[in-house]
Write a protein that holds these residues in place. Structure first.
Motif, mmCIF file in Angstrom:
data_model
loop_
_atom_site.group_PDB
_atom_site.id
_atom_site.type_symbol
_atom_site.label_atom_id
_atom_site.label_comp_id
_atom_site.label_asym_id
_atom_site.label_seq_id
_atom_site.Cartn_x
_atom_site.Cartn_y
_atom_site.Cartn_z
ATOM 1 N N THR A 3 0.829 -1.199 0.000
ATOM 2 C CA THR A 3 0.000 0.000 0.000
ATOM 3 C C THR A 3 0.862 1.246 0.000
ATOM 4 O O THR A 3 1.857 1.327 0.712
ATOM 5 N N VAL A 4 0.470 2.212 -0.821
ATOM 6 C CA VAL A 4 1.183 3.491 -0.863
ATOM 7 C C VAL A 4 0.311 4.529 -0.181
ATOM 8 O O VAL A 4 -0.905 4.348 -0.039
ATOM 9 N N PRO A 5 0.887 5.645 0.268
ATOM 10 C CA PRO A 5 0.093 6.670 0.964
ATOM 11 C C PRO A 5 -1.077 7.133 0.110
ATOM 12 O O PRO A 5 -0.910 7.450 -1.068
ATOM 13 N N SER A 6 -2.264 7.154 0.707
ATOM 14 C CA SER A 6 -3.460 7.529 -0.051
ATOM 15 C C SER A 6 -3.382 8.949 -0.565
ATOM 16 O O SER A 6 -3.981 9.296 -1.573
ATOM 17 N N ARG A 7 -2.616 9.800 0.109
ATOM 18 C CA ARG A 7 -2.503 11.185 -0.325
ATOM 19 C C ARG A 7 -1.960 11.273 -1.741
ATOM 20 O O ARG A 7 -2.403 12.076 -2.551
ATOM 21 N N GLY A 8 -1.008 10.405 -2.059
ATOM 22 C CA GLY A 8 -0.439 10.416 -3.400
ATOM 23 C C GLY A 8 -1.457 10.018 -4.447
ATOM 24 O O GLY A 8 -1.537 10.614 -5.519
ATOM 25 N N LEU A 9 -2.256 9.006 -4.144
ATOM 26 C CA LEU A 9 -3.272 8.573 -5.091
ATOM 27 C C LEU A 9 -4.376 9.613 -5.228
ATOM 28 O O LEU A 9 -4.897 9.843 -6.316
ATOM 29 N N LEU A 10 -4.723 10.266 -4.124
ATOM 30 C CA LEU A 10 -5.736 11.306 -4.199
ATOM 31 C C LEU A 10 -5.254 12.461 -5.067
ATOM 32 O O LEU A 10 -5.974 12.976 -5.912
ATOM 33 N N ARG A 11 -4.000 12.847 -4.887
ATOM 34 C CA ARG A 11 -3.441 13.937 -5.690
ATOM 35 C C ARG A 11 -3.430 13.554 -7.164
ATOM 36 O O ARG A 11 -3.760 14.362 -8.036
ATOM 37 N N ALA A 12 -3.084 12.307 -7.441
ATOM 38 C CA ALA A 12 -3.058 11.851 -8.832
ATOM 39 C C ALA A 12 -4.450 11.937 -9.445
ATOM 40 O O ALA A 12 -4.618 12.350 -10.592
ATOM 41 N N ALA A 13 -5.462 11.540 -8.655
ATOM 42 C CA ALA A 13 -6.829 11.595 -9.167
ATOM 43 C C ALA A 13 -7.245 13.035 -9.440
ATOM 44 O O ALA A 13 -7.915 13.338 -10.425
ATOM 45 N N GLN A 14 -6.839 13.953 -8.548
ATOM 46 C CA GLN A 14 -7.198 15.353 -8.725
ATOM 47 C C GLN A 14 -6.514 15.972 -9.940
ATOM 48 O O GLN A 14 -7.041 16.896 -10.559
ATOM 49 N N LEU A 15 -5.331 15.462 -10.285
ATOM 50 C CA LEU A 15 -4.574 16.033 -11.386
ATOM 51 C C LEU A 15 -5.024 15.535 -12.741
ATOM 52 O O LEU A 15 -4.667 16.104 -13.768
ATOM 53 N N ARG A 16 -5.770 14.446 -12.778
ATOM 54 C CA ARG A 16 -6.185 13.914 -14.071
ATOM 55 C C ARG A 16 -7.043 14.925 -14.822
ATOM 56 O O ARG A 16 -7.942 15.536 -14.275
ATOM 57 N N SER A 17 -6.767 15.113 -16.099
ATOM 58 C CA SER A 17 -7.447 16.139 -16.888
ATOM 59 C C SER A 17 -8.745 15.649 -17.504
ATOM 60 O O SER A 17 -9.477 16.422 -18.104
ATOM 61 N N THR A 18 -9.044 14.355 -17.403
ATOM 62 C CA THR A 18 -10.304 13.834 -17.932
ATOM 63 C C THR A 18 -10.954 12.956 -16.891
ATOM 64 O O THR A 18 -10.274 12.311 -16.108
ATOM 65 N N ASP A 19 -12.280 12.939 -16.877
ATOM 66 C CA ASP A 19 -12.954 12.047 -15.937
ATOM 67 C C ASP A 19 -13.104 10.671 -16.568
ATOM 68 O O ASP A 19 -12.751 10.445 -17.719
ATOM 69 N N GLU A 20 -13.631 9.721 -15.803
ATOM 70 C CA GLU A 20 -13.666 8.330 -16.245
ATOM 71 C C GLU A 20 -14.478 8.153 -17.527
ATOM 72 O O GLU A 20 -14.071 7.420 -18.430
ATOM 73 N N ASN A 21 -15.598 8.846 -17.648
ATOM 74 C CA ASN A 21 -16.410 8.687 -18.847
ATOM 75 C C ASN A 21 -15.698 9.189 -20.083
ATOM 76 O O ASN A 21 -15.789 8.589 -21.155
ATOM 77 N N GLU A 22 -14.965 10.284 -19.966
ATOM 78 C CA GLU A 22 -14.232 10.825 -21.103
ATOM 79 C C GLU A 22 -13.135 9.881 -21.534
ATOM 80 O O GLU A 22 -12.889 9.673 -22.721
#
Length: 254
Positions: free
Chosen positions: A223-242
Motif C-alpha cells: 500500500t502506498v500513501p493515499s494522499r499520493g493517489l488522491l493527488r493523482a486523481a485530482q490532477l487527471r485532466s479527464t474524468d472516467e467517462n471521457e
C-alpha cells in the motif's frame, strides 16, 4: 529516471529494478485477487508446478489462462474473479506472459508487477525510492504487445510527471490485438467486462512487489500513501467517462 522497455527475450542481464507489465490480464487479475482478500500470490513456473502446489496445499486457489481445467480453481479473468471470495487464501498463478516475465527477473533487487489498475501506486513506489534506472518488461507478444508497452510508458511518465494524462495510452491499449481478442471472444476463459476492467486506471491503492521466498516467487500488495493517489486523481485532466469514450472501450464491447 532512465527507462528501458524490453521484451522477455531481450533480457540479457538482470536489471536492478524491474516493472513487469501484463495488462490483459495477469497483472490486472492479480490486483483483483488481492482486492478479493488473497494474502499472497505464488507465481508458478509451469502448469505442472501450479498443480503440484495446489495438491500440496488444498486450501490454496490455482488459476491459469484459458478455459477451466482440472487442478485449477479459476481462470485468468478479472471479470470472473471479482465475484470470488479469496479471504486469507494463497493464490497460485500461471499465465503465458505475465508470470513468465516476473520469473525472468526474479533476481532483481526490486520487482514490481503492474497494469493500468495499479499504475499510480507503481509510479509512486518508483518515485519514493528514487530509482535512476528502471527496466520495464513488456510481456505480451514477444515484447510487441501495445497494451503492455502503452501501460509501461504511462507508468514511466507518471513516475516523473504526475500530470500525465492517461487518454492516449488507454486508446492504444483499447485498440490492441489483445483487447480485440478478449472483446471478440477469441480467447477462452473470459468475461464480457474484461477489457473495461483491464483499462481502469488506478482502481487499486497498492503496488505489487514480487520477491523470492525460498524457492518460490511470491507477489504481495504494498500500500502506498493515499494522499499520493488522491493527488493523482485530482490532477487527471479527464474524468472516467471521457477516458472510456476516448479509448474506445464501449465500442469494443458492442
Amino acid at each position: 529516471m532512465d527507462s528501458r522497455f524490453l521484451g522477455i527475450g531481450e533480457l540479457v542481464e538482470t536489471p536492478s529494478v524491474a516493472v513487469v507489465v501484463d495488462v490483459m490480464s495477469a497483472f490486472t487479475v492479480a490486483p483483483w485477487a488481492f482486492a478479493q482478500g488473497a494474502e499472497k500470490i505464488v507465481l508458478a513456473e509451469s502448469l505442472d508446478e501450479a498443480r503440484a502446489l495446489k495438491a500440496r496445499h488444498p486450501d490454496w486457489a490455482a488459476l491459469k489462462d484459458g478455459p477451466p481445467a482440472s487442478g485449477f480453481d479459476m481462470v485468468n479473468s478479472p471479470g470472473l474473479l471479482r465475484s470470488v471470495d479469496l479471504g486469507g487464501r494463497t493464490v497460485v498463478q500461471k499465465t503465458t506472459a505475465g508470470t513468465v516475465g516476473a520469473l525472468a527477473v526474479k533476481e532483481a533487487s526490486l520487482v514490481l508487477c503492474a497494469g493500468f489498475v495499479v499504475a499510480e501506486a507503481t509510479a509512486q513506489v518508483l518515485r519514493t525510492r528514487e530509482n535512476t534506472g528502471v527496466t520495464f518488461v513488456v510481456t505480451g507478444e514477444d515484447g510487441q504487445a501495445d497494451e503492455d508497452l502503452a501501460c509501461a510508458q504511462y507508468i514511466a511518465r507518471r513516475a516523473t510527471e504526475a500530470r500525465t494524462d492517461a487518454t492516449e495510452f488507454l486508446r492504444r491499449a483499447a485498440q490492441s490485438r489483445a483487447a480485440a481478442e478478449l472483446a471478440q471472444g477469441v480467447r477462452q476463459g473470459v468475461h464480457p467486462d474484461d477489457v473495461a476492467l483491464c483499462l481502469e486506471v488506478d482502481r487499486f491503492p497498492f503496488a505489487m512487489v514480487a520477491t523470492l521466498e525460498g524457492s518460490l516467487m511470491v507477489l504481495r500488495p504494498e500500500t502506498v500513501p493515499s494522499r499520493g493517489l488522491l493527488r493523482a486523481a485530482q490532477l487527471r485532466s479527464t474524468d472516467e467517462n471521457e477516458v472510456r469514450a476516448a479509448s474506445g472501450v464501449d465500442k469494443l464491447r458492442r
